[in-house]
Scaffold this motif. Sequence first.
Motif, PDB file in Angstrom:
ATOM      1  N   PRO A  70      -4.387   2.312  -1.230  1.00  0.00           N
ATOM      2  CA  PRO A  70      -5.052   1.420  -1.345  1.00  0.00           C
ATOM      3  C   PRO A  70      -6.160   1.151  -0.224  1.00  0.00           C
ATOM      4  CG  PRO A  70      -3.289   0.884  -2.505  1.00  0.00           C
ATOM      5  CD  PRO A  70      -2.893   1.892  -1.833  1.00  0.00           C
ATOM      6  N   ARG A 104      -5.477  -5.411  -0.637  1.00  0.00           N
ATOM      7  CA  ARG A 104      -6.169  -4.044  -0.620  1.00  0.00           C
ATOM      8  C   ARG A 104      -6.429  -3.516  -1.940  1.00  0.00           C
ATOM      9  NH1 ARG A 104      -2.479  -1.151   4.298  1.00  0.00           N
ATOM     10  NH2 ARG A 104      -3.016  -2.624   5.994  1.00  0.00           N
ATOM     11  N   LEU A 105      -7.456  -2.767  -2.367  1.00  0.00           N
ATOM     12  CA  LEU A 105      -7.806  -2.230  -3.757  1.00  0.00           C
ATOM     13  C   LEU A 105      -8.029  -0.780  -3.897  1.00  0.00           C
ATOM     14  CD1 LEU A 105     -10.890  -4.801  -3.684  1.00  0.00           C
ATOM     15  CD2 LEU A 105      -8.641  -5.145  -4.303  1.00  0.00           C
ATOM     16  N   LEU A 106      -7.655  -0.440  -4.950  1.00  0.00           N
ATOM     17  CA  LEU A 106      -7.715   0.931  -5.521  1.00  0.00           C
ATOM     18  C   LEU A 106      -8.526   0.810  -6.743  1.00  0.00           C
ATOM     19  CD1 LEU A 106      -6.786   3.899  -4.764  1.00  0.00           C
ATOM     20  CD2 LEU A 106      -4.789   3.344  -6.014  1.00  0.00           C
ATOM     21  N   ALA A 141       0.886  -1.251  -0.130  1.00  0.00           N
ATOM     22  CA  ALA A 141      -0.062   0.037  -0.044  1.00  0.00           C
ATOM     23  C   ALA A 141       0.864   1.284   0.056  1.00  0.00           C
ATOM     24  CB  ALA A 141      -0.832  -0.008   0.953  1.00  0.00           C
ATOM     25  N   TYR A 183      -9.406  -1.898 -11.769  1.00  0.00           N
ATOM     26  CA  TYR A 183      -8.883  -1.585 -10.362  1.00  0.00           C
ATOM     27  C   TYR A 183      -7.554  -2.128 -10.094  1.00  0.00           C
ATOM     28  CZ  TYR A 183     -10.282  -6.411  -8.656  1.00  0.00           C
ATOM     29  OH  TYR A 183     -10.516  -7.636  -8.419  1.00  0.00           O
ATOM     30  N   GLU A 238      -4.971  -4.135  -7.282  1.00  0.00           N
ATOM     31  CA  GLU A 238      -5.206  -5.051  -6.123  1.00  0.00           C
ATOM     32  C   GLU A 238      -3.565  -5.047  -5.523  1.00  0.00           C
ATOM     33  OE1 GLU A 238      -6.574  -9.462  -4.690  1.00  0.00           O
ATOM     34  OE2 GLU A 238      -5.531  -9.086  -6.786  1.00  0.00           O
TER      35      GLU A 238
END
Length: 225
Positions: free
Chosen positions: A30, A44-46, A19, A53, A55
């Motif tokens: 993220p 975690r995602l953004l 992140a 997206y 990951e």
Amino acid sequence: MPLALDHLVIAAATLDAGAQYVADTLGVTPAGGGKHTAMGTHNRLLGLYGGVYLEVIAIDPDAEAPARPRWFGLDAGEMQRRLAHGPFLAHWVARVERPADLSAWQGQYPERIAPVIPMTRGDLRWRITVPADGSLPGWPACDPELAGDGVLPTLIQWDVPTHPSALLPKQDLALRGLVATHPRSGEIGQALAWLGADGLIDVEAGDVPALRADIETPQGIRTLR
């Protein structure tokens, strides 16, 4: 059949490290995500513009080791050595859209497409291609020289009506280019064309297999490697 770009995969030794790498590069951290119990990983995602997206994925230190090798080559010694130097853009995932069916397609071409396994995380359900040894996909599966480098995509099909990107906060970030380098770029290009993914990524000749993603941010173009 034509595919769609689903998401980019940043592999990291820890979620915090991954992140932070994304935050340092793109200016946004993220968040969210969760655990993949069957794989012993978490993420975690953004969200990016256009339903794509990002990951960040890492081995979950609090999870039990799975009965099988983890996906994205996370258990491999080579991956562990690479992650010791920091997070990086390790892979990308392409989406099979309905009415096509990923499981049926894999059944037709098992020598070219890795086994399909069902996965869940919270309310999300999907099917994804994962080689039995957990490695990144190769082409064909029996050719070790075209395996494990992350340039060819994993395939995914979502079995829920809402794509996870629609659930992520909107960010002023857009993918402007995904580029692969590979010493056997011609064969990689042929493999991508067979998959229907050749329009999703540019392939260049290079000594070492690698990926880069050019992301437009409010501060200009930033590159994930």
